[in-house]
Design a protein around this motif. Structure first.
Motif, PDB file in Angstrom:
ATOM      1  N   ASP A  20      34.785  40.372  49.373  1.00  9.17           N
ATOM      2  CA  ASP A  20      33.811  41.092  48.558  1.00  9.17           C
ATOM      3  C   ASP A  20      34.358  41.411  47.174  1.00  9.17           C
ATOM      4  OD1 ASP A  20      31.930  41.032  50.498  1.00  9.17           O
ATOM      5  OD2 ASP A  20      32.277  43.054  51.248  1.00  9.17           O
ATOM      6  N   ILE A  24      33.434  36.181  43.889  1.00  8.97           N
ATOM      7  CA  ILE A  24      32.348  36.129  42.917  1.00  8.97           C
ATOM      8  C   ILE A  24      32.312  34.729  42.320  1.00  8.97           C
ATOM      9  CG2 ILE A  24      33.835  37.126  41.131  1.00  8.97           C
ATOM     10  CD1 ILE A  24      31.299  38.347  39.918  1.00  8.97           C
ATOM     11  N   ASP A  28      27.171  34.170  39.900  1.00 14.65           N
ATOM     12  CA  ASP A  28      27.269  35.634  39.901  1.00 14.65           C
ATOM     13  C   ASP A  28      27.731  36.134  38.534  1.00 14.65           C
ATOM     14  OD1 ASP A  28      26.650  35.516  42.612  1.00 14.65           O
ATOM     15  OD2 ASP A  28      28.746  35.598  43.234  1.00 14.65           O
ATOM     16  N   THR A 136      23.830  34.594  46.630  1.00 10.52           N
ATOM     17  CA  THR A 136      25.190  35.099  46.459  1.00 10.52           C
ATOM     18  C   THR A 136      25.831  35.455  47.796  1.00 10.52           C
ATOM     19  OG1 THR A 136      26.581  36.730  45.324  1.00 10.52           O
ATOM     20  CG2 THR A 136      24.471  37.508  46.155  1.00 10.52           C
ATOM     21  N   ASN A 138      28.393  37.592  47.803  1.00 10.96           N
ATOM     22  CA  ASN A 138      29.065  38.858  47.554  1.00 10.96           C
ATOM     23  C   ASN A 138      28.093  40.021  47.747  1.00 10.96           C
ATOM     24  OD1 ASN A 138      29.875  41.159  45.573  1.00 10.96           O
ATOM     25  ND2 ASN A 138      31.750  39.973  45.891  1.00 10.96           N
TER      26      ASN A 138
END
Length: 220
Positions: A20, A24, A28, A136, A138
């Motif tokens: 997390d 990225i 993102d 995404t 994340n």
């Protein structure tokens, strides 16, 4: 065994936390940059609408836009620090020209230019926000994309509700803030013309292929 299971779970959680914080992707990063660009010019335009709008509706919409983009700006700055993303500190040259255009107007002309330009910009960034929200990996970026998605939808609706958005949406592609190669990726008329020609050629080719197969099928 229980100790092993707990250790495994702890290791898994640590791995997820690391993913997390580091996981990225290019899109993102682009998303964070585009939101920052939007904030840089839409906050001052929201403030200006509160001062120069000729109707209370336009003034109210300007206030909401300025407040919401200020909140987004705080969050995007936090995420940029977390994921080591360098954010721009000035609007793009195109956005500066939109600021100058809107700022040069008064009265009803101001209302129309403000609503049209801001609606166009929100409309074009909406696709990127949705793409990031859906794709995404994340969690922090996903949560922010959800917030941005809700705000963009709200702003488009509010701007349309002023009654000042033109029915001619030709400027929507021009108003796009999305880009990877800063400072902008605005489409000019020549770009749009080439794109249109390519689409026409593709459609014509597809129809020709379909007709060929249809003819062969009938003959057989």
């Amino acid at each position: 065994m229980a100790g092993i299971a707990l250790a495994s779970q702890s290791s898994s959680q640590a791995g997820q936390a690391k993913a997390d914080s580091q996981g990225i992707e290019r899109l993102d990063r682009e998303f964070l940059t585009v939101i920052r660009f939007a904030n840089l010019w839409e906050i001052p335009m929201g403030v200006l609408a509160q001062e120069r709008g000729s109707t209370q509706t336009v003034k109210d919409v300007g206030k909401v836009l300025a407040q919401d983009h200020t909140k987004l700006n705080t969050i995007v700055a936090q995420l940029a620090r977390q994921f080591n993303v360098k954010l721009p500190d000035q609007p793009t040259s195109s956005q500066k020209s939109w600021i100058a255009d809107i700022s040069s107007k008064n009265g009803l002309e101001f209302d129309r230019t403000f609503a049209d330009r801001l609606r166009a910009a929100h409309g074009t960034v909406f696709g990127l926000v949705a793409e990031v929200r859906a794709g995404t990996r994340n969690a922090a970026i996903r949560d922010f994309a959800q917030q941005a998605n809700n705000i963009v939808m709200k702003h488009m609706t509010l701007l349309e509700g002023t009654g000042d958005v033109s029915s001619d949406h030709g400027m929507f592609a021009e108003a796009s803030a999305r880009t990877i190669a800063y400072p902008e990726n605005s489409l000019g008329r020549s770009d749009m013309l080439v794109g249109g020609i390519v689409v026409v050629v593709m459609i014509a080719t597809t129809l020709a292929v379909v007709r060929t197969f249809s003819t062969r099928g009938s003959a057989e």
